[in-house]
Design a protein around this motif. Sequence first.
Motif, PDB file in Angstrom:
ATOM      1  N   LYS A 260      12.666  16.288 -12.936  1.00 21.72           N
ATOM      2  CA  LYS A 260      12.557  16.959 -11.636  1.00 21.72           C
ATOM      3  C   LYS A 260      13.301  16.144 -10.585  1.00 21.72           C
ATOM      4  CE  LYS A 260       8.771  15.459  -9.252  1.00 21.72           C
ATOM      5  NZ  LYS A 260       8.175  14.505  -8.726  1.00 21.72           N
ATOM      6  N   PRO A 261      13.794  16.832  -9.568  1.00 23.96           N
ATOM      7  CA  PRO A 261      14.528  16.116  -8.527  1.00 23.96           C
ATOM      8  C   PRO A 261      13.591  15.238  -7.704  1.00 23.96           C
ATOM      9  CG  PRO A 261      14.290  18.441  -7.951  1.00 23.96           C
ATOM     10  CD  PRO A 261      13.704  18.272  -9.323  1.00 23.96           C
ATOM     11  N   ALA A 262      14.187  14.356  -6.940  1.00 28.36           N
ATOM     12  CA  ALA A 262      13.390  13.429  -6.140  1.00 28.36           C
ATOM     13  C   ALA A 262      12.467  14.185  -5.204  1.00 28.36           C
ATOM     14  CB  ALA A 262      14.312  12.531  -5.333  1.00 28.36           C
ATOM     15  N   SER A 263      11.201  13.786  -5.189  1.00 27.61           N
ATOM     16  CA  SER A 263      10.273  14.346  -4.212  1.00 27.61           C
ATOM     17  C   SER A 263       9.899  13.200  -3.305  1.00 27.61           C
ATOM     18  CB  SER A 263       9.022  14.861  -4.901  1.00 27.61           C
ATOM     19  OG  SER A 263       8.287  13.771  -5.402  1.00 27.61           O
ATOM     20  N   ARG A 264       9.896  13.455  -2.017  1.00 21.51           N
ATOM     21  CA  ARG A 264       9.531  12.339  -1.161  1.00 21.51           C
ATOM     22  C   ARG A 264       8.562  12.712  -0.051  1.00 21.51           C
ATOM     23  NH1 ARG A 264      13.646  10.004   2.780  1.00 21.51           N
ATOM     24  NH2 ARG A 264      12.306   8.323   2.139  1.00 21.51           N
ATOM     25  N   PRO A 265       7.509  13.447  -0.392  1.00 17.75           N
ATOM     26  CA  PRO A 265       6.457  13.496   0.613  1.00 17.75           C
ATOM     27  C   PRO A 265       5.786  12.132   0.642  1.00 17.75           C
ATOM     28  CG  PRO A 265       5.740  14.593  -1.371  1.00 17.75           C
ATOM     29  CD  PRO A 265       7.152  14.162  -1.598  1.00 17.75           C
ATOM     30  N   VAL A 266       5.684  11.535   1.761  1.00 14.79           N
ATOM     31  CA  VAL A 266       5.203  10.154   1.778  1.00 14.79           C
ATOM     32  C   VAL A 266       4.011   9.971   2.682  1.00 14.79           C
ATOM     33  CG1 VAL A 266       7.444   9.171   1.252  1.00 14.79           C
ATOM     34  CG2 VAL A 266       6.791   9.534   3.634  1.00 14.79           C
ATOM     35  N   ILE A 267       3.310   8.918   2.387  1.00 15.97           N
ATOM     36  CA  ILE A 267       2.347   8.387   3.343  1.00 15.97           C
ATOM     37  C   ILE A 267       2.969   7.132   3.922  1.00 15.97           C
ATOM     38  CG2 ILE A 267       0.087   7.311   3.595  1.00 15.97           C
ATOM     39  CD1 ILE A 267      -0.916   9.330   1.515  1.00 15.97           C
ATOM     40  N   ILE A 268       2.935   7.025   5.227  1.00 18.30           N
ATOM     41  CA  ILE A 268       3.479   5.862   5.916  1.00 18.30           C
ATOM     42  C   ILE A 268       2.279   5.106   6.463  1.00 18.30           C
ATOM     43  CG2 ILE A 268       5.076   5.067   7.695  1.00 18.30           C
ATOM     44  CD1 ILE A 268       6.169   8.062   7.625  1.00 18.30           C
ATOM     45  N   ARG A 269       2.178   3.838   6.108  1.00 14.28           N
ATOM     46  CA  ARG A 269       0.948   3.104   6.418  1.00 14.28           C
ATOM     47  C   ARG A 269       1.242   1.783   7.124  1.00 14.28           C
ATOM     48  NH1 ARG A 269      -2.857   1.540   1.462  1.00 14.28           N
ATOM     49  NH2 ARG A 269      -3.293   3.769   1.416  1.00 14.28           N
ATOM     50  N   TRP A 270       0.570   1.591   8.243  1.00 12.65           N
ATOM     51  CA  TRP A 270       0.640   0.328   8.983  1.00 12.65           C
ATOM     52  C   TRP A 270      -0.637  -0.455   8.702  1.00 12.65           C
ATOM     53  CZ3 TRP A 270       2.788   4.791  10.524  1.00 12.65           C
ATOM     54  CH2 TRP A 270       4.029   4.774  11.170  1.00 12.65           C
ATOM     55  N   ALA A 271      -0.516  -1.732   8.360  1.00  5.97           N
ATOM     56  CA  ALA A 271      -1.689  -2.586   8.188  1.00  5.97           C
ATOM     57  C   ALA A 271      -1.788  -3.469   9.431  1.00  5.97           C
ATOM     58  CB  ALA A 271      -1.560  -3.444   6.939  1.00  5.97           C
ATOM     59  N   VAL A 272      -2.672  -3.094  10.340  1.00  5.68           N
ATOM     60  CA  VAL A 272      -2.756  -3.778  11.626  1.00  5.68           C
ATOM     61  C   VAL A 272      -3.887  -4.800  11.586  1.00  5.68           C
ATOM     62  CG1 VAL A 272      -3.073  -3.472  14.105  1.00  5.68           C
ATOM     63  CG2 VAL A 272      -1.919  -1.698  12.768  1.00  5.68           C
ATOM     64  N   PRO A 273      -3.560  -6.079  11.800  1.00  9.85           N
ATOM     65  CA  PRO A 273      -4.638  -7.072  11.814  1.00  9.85           C
ATOM     66  C   PRO A 273      -5.533  -6.873  13.023  1.00  9.85           C
ATOM     67  CG  PRO A 273      -2.464  -8.143  11.632  1.00  9.85           C
ATOM     68  CD  PRO A 273      -2.238  -6.715  12.015  1.00  9.85           C
ATOM     69  N   ASN A 274      -6.841  -6.746  12.784  1.00 13.97           N
ATOM     70  CA  ASN A 274      -7.789  -6.795  13.891  1.00 13.97           C
ATOM     71  C   ASN A 274      -7.956  -8.255  14.304  1.00 13.97           C
ATOM     72  OD1 ASN A 274      -9.010  -4.480  11.787  1.00 13.97           O
ATOM     73  ND2 ASN A 274      -8.686  -3.849  13.897  1.00 13.97           N
ATOM     74  N   ASP A 275      -8.108  -9.096  13.284  1.00 13.38           N
ATOM     75  CA  ASP A 275      -8.057 -10.547  13.482  1.00 13.38           C
ATOM     76  C   ASP A 275      -7.669 -11.143  12.129  1.00 13.38           C
ATOM     77  OD1 ASP A 275     -10.463 -10.598  11.979  1.00 13.38           O
ATOM     78  OD2 ASP A 275     -11.658 -10.436  13.803  1.00 13.38           O
ATOM     79  N   ASP A 276      -7.859 -12.456  11.954  1.00 13.15           N
ATOM     80  CA  ASP A 276      -7.364 -13.094  10.726  1.00 13.15           C
ATOM     81  C   ASP A 276      -8.025 -12.529   9.459  1.00 13.15           C
ATOM     82  OD1 ASP A 276      -5.968 -14.642  12.489  1.00 13.15           O
ATOM     83  OD2 ASP A 276      -7.024 -16.521  12.052  1.00 13.15           O
ATOM     84  N   ALA A 277      -9.234 -12.024   9.569  1.00 12.78           N
ATOM     85  CA  ALA A 277      -9.982 -11.641   8.375  1.00 12.78           C
ATOM     86  C   ALA A 277     -10.428 -10.178   8.388  1.00 12.78           C
ATOM     87  CB  ALA A 277     -11.195 -12.564   8.204  1.00 12.78           C
ATOM     88  N   LEU A 278      -9.746  -9.358   9.162  1.00 11.21           N
ATOM     89  CA  LEU A 278     -10.082  -7.939   9.231  1.00 11.21           C
ATOM     90  C   LEU A 278      -8.792  -7.169   9.505  1.00 11.21           C
ATOM     91  CD1 LEU A 278     -12.831  -6.354   9.189  1.00 11.21           C
ATOM     92  CD2 LEU A 278     -12.625  -6.215  11.687  1.00 11.21           C
ATOM     93  N   THR A 279      -8.585  -6.092   8.743  1.00 12.77           N
ATOM     94  CA  THR A 279      -7.317  -5.363   8.839  1.00 12.77           C
ATOM     95  C   THR A 279      -7.587  -3.874   8.808  1.00 12.77           C
ATOM     96  OG1 THR A 279      -6.233  -7.155   7.623  1.00 12.77           O
ATOM     97  CG2 THR A 279      -5.058  -5.051   7.722  1.00 12.77           C
ATOM     98  N   THR A 280      -6.979  -3.155   9.731  1.00 18.36           N
ATOM     99  CA  THR A 280      -7.139  -1.699   9.726  1.00 18.36           C
ATOM    100  C   THR A 280      -5.826  -1.028   9.351  1.00 18.36           C
ATOM    101  OG1 THR A 280      -8.912  -1.756  11.358  1.00 18.36           O
ATOM    102  CG2 THR A 280      -7.733   0.326  11.107  1.00 18.36           C
ATOM    103  N   ASN A 281      -5.896  -0.178   8.336  1.00 21.43           N
ATOM    104  CA  ASN A 281      -4.740   0.624   7.949  1.00 21.43           C
ATOM    105  C   ASN A 281      -4.743   1.935   8.734  1.00 21.43           C
ATOM    106  OD1 ASN A 281      -3.365  -0.855   5.858  1.00 21.43           O
ATOM    107  ND2 ASN A 281      -5.124  -0.471   4.534  1.00 21.43           N
ATOM    108  N   PHE A 282      -3.582   2.269   9.270  1.00 24.10           N
ATOM    109  CA  PHE A 282      -3.380   3.563   9.933  1.00 24.10           C
ATOM    110  C   PHE A 282      -2.298   4.301   9.167  1.00 24.10           C
ATOM    111  CE2 PHE A 282      -4.875   0.818  13.342  1.00 24.10           C
ATOM    112  CZ  PHE A 282      -5.680   1.625  14.118  1.00 24.10           C
TER     113      PHE A 282
END
Length: 409
Positions: A260-282
Amino acid sequence: MTYRPFDGYHRRAVPAPDPELTQVGPGTPAGEYLRRFWQPVAFARELTGAPLRVRILGEDLVVFRDRGGRVGVLHLHCAHRGTSLEFGIPVERGIRCCYHGWVYDVDGRCLETPGEPPGSRLHERVCQGAYPTHEFTGLIFAYLGPPDRRPAFPRYDSYEVTGHRLMAAAKFTLPCNWLQVKDNSMDPVHTAFLHALSSGYQFTEAFGVVPELDWVATEAGMVYIATRRVGELVWVRVCDFMPPNVHQFTREIEEATAAKPASRPVIIRWAVPNDDALTTNFELAQVDPAWGLTPEQVAQPGFGQSGDRPYAERQRFPADFDAQSSQRAIAVHDLEHLASTDRGVIMLRRLVRDGIRAVARGEDPFGVVWPEDKAIRTFTQDVVLRVPLASTPDEDRRLLRATGRQVVA
Ligand code: FES
Ligand SMILES: [Fe+2]
């Protein structure tokens, strides 16, 4: 240290994590680096009236939409006597502190100090810390870096995928450092073990084939290329990492049963540090309207991404949340034994470290300057090709790697 039986006693020491890569607070090397990029701080859907308290890069902030429709990101504690603006009231222009009614505009200007005598000019001498914002597809970004270095908002080509609609997607938090969350994005061999062979097929059976691995530098950062032989077919899966903390991937639905041809529906994800030991993905997601998903469904984290499953279940069927957050609150690189499959992790950390050091030298890090007139090229995709088997296993592995490289050429 090589093998010695029953040697736990000599291996108890836990060195400190790498401070250069893992500390994110104001004034730290990685913290200043990450601040040079637009970072997601909240989804627009979260701003439903009351202000939202957030912690980003070790700073306590409030995010709100004023009655005029503008988004503000301000330091949390009121410049008067420190009351949290999470208890503030959004007004036509800015936000009013609950305690004594002082009002701040979205740029931090103090507009009113209502308890002061008429004609008071106190407000001219007061300023609340504020950051510029940018709203994109229901995701609110802020720029926490030096004002004179604010970059343009980057435009990845994955923001536009024919036949798909970019939508606000999931948000979920891991109790660990941001870098190990990002390490995972360039560690494709784990999709065969963690998501298939270790605890049962979490995606498709095709993931259970251990892939040939390759990593290549790109205009946007780097990609992994995971190439799997499935009979006469070759499935090439490519994912991008865009420094400092963005990655994107296709949905985990490839069965690799037909070319099958290339499919590129994607999820784009940012891993934002809340602080050194906590991270929120958006996440933002490219969604095909034919899937018939509601915005609420699109906003659900993928299987095992968040900590929402019972502990007993996570133990028996561990997934990304468990693998990443259990590497210690901050993974200790000095204790690792990096292997051939970790070449992507090494490359990712080098990209990040180079950026950190560029900022420390007063230079622009990779990833903040882009040509204005064109989108940034990325490669995330699944493609399945018909490629006859080579005559020996070694030759076939070479053939798979060459096939994978062609996909990102
Ligand atoms: S503490 Fe905010 S107005 Fe007094
Ligand atoms: Fe994973």
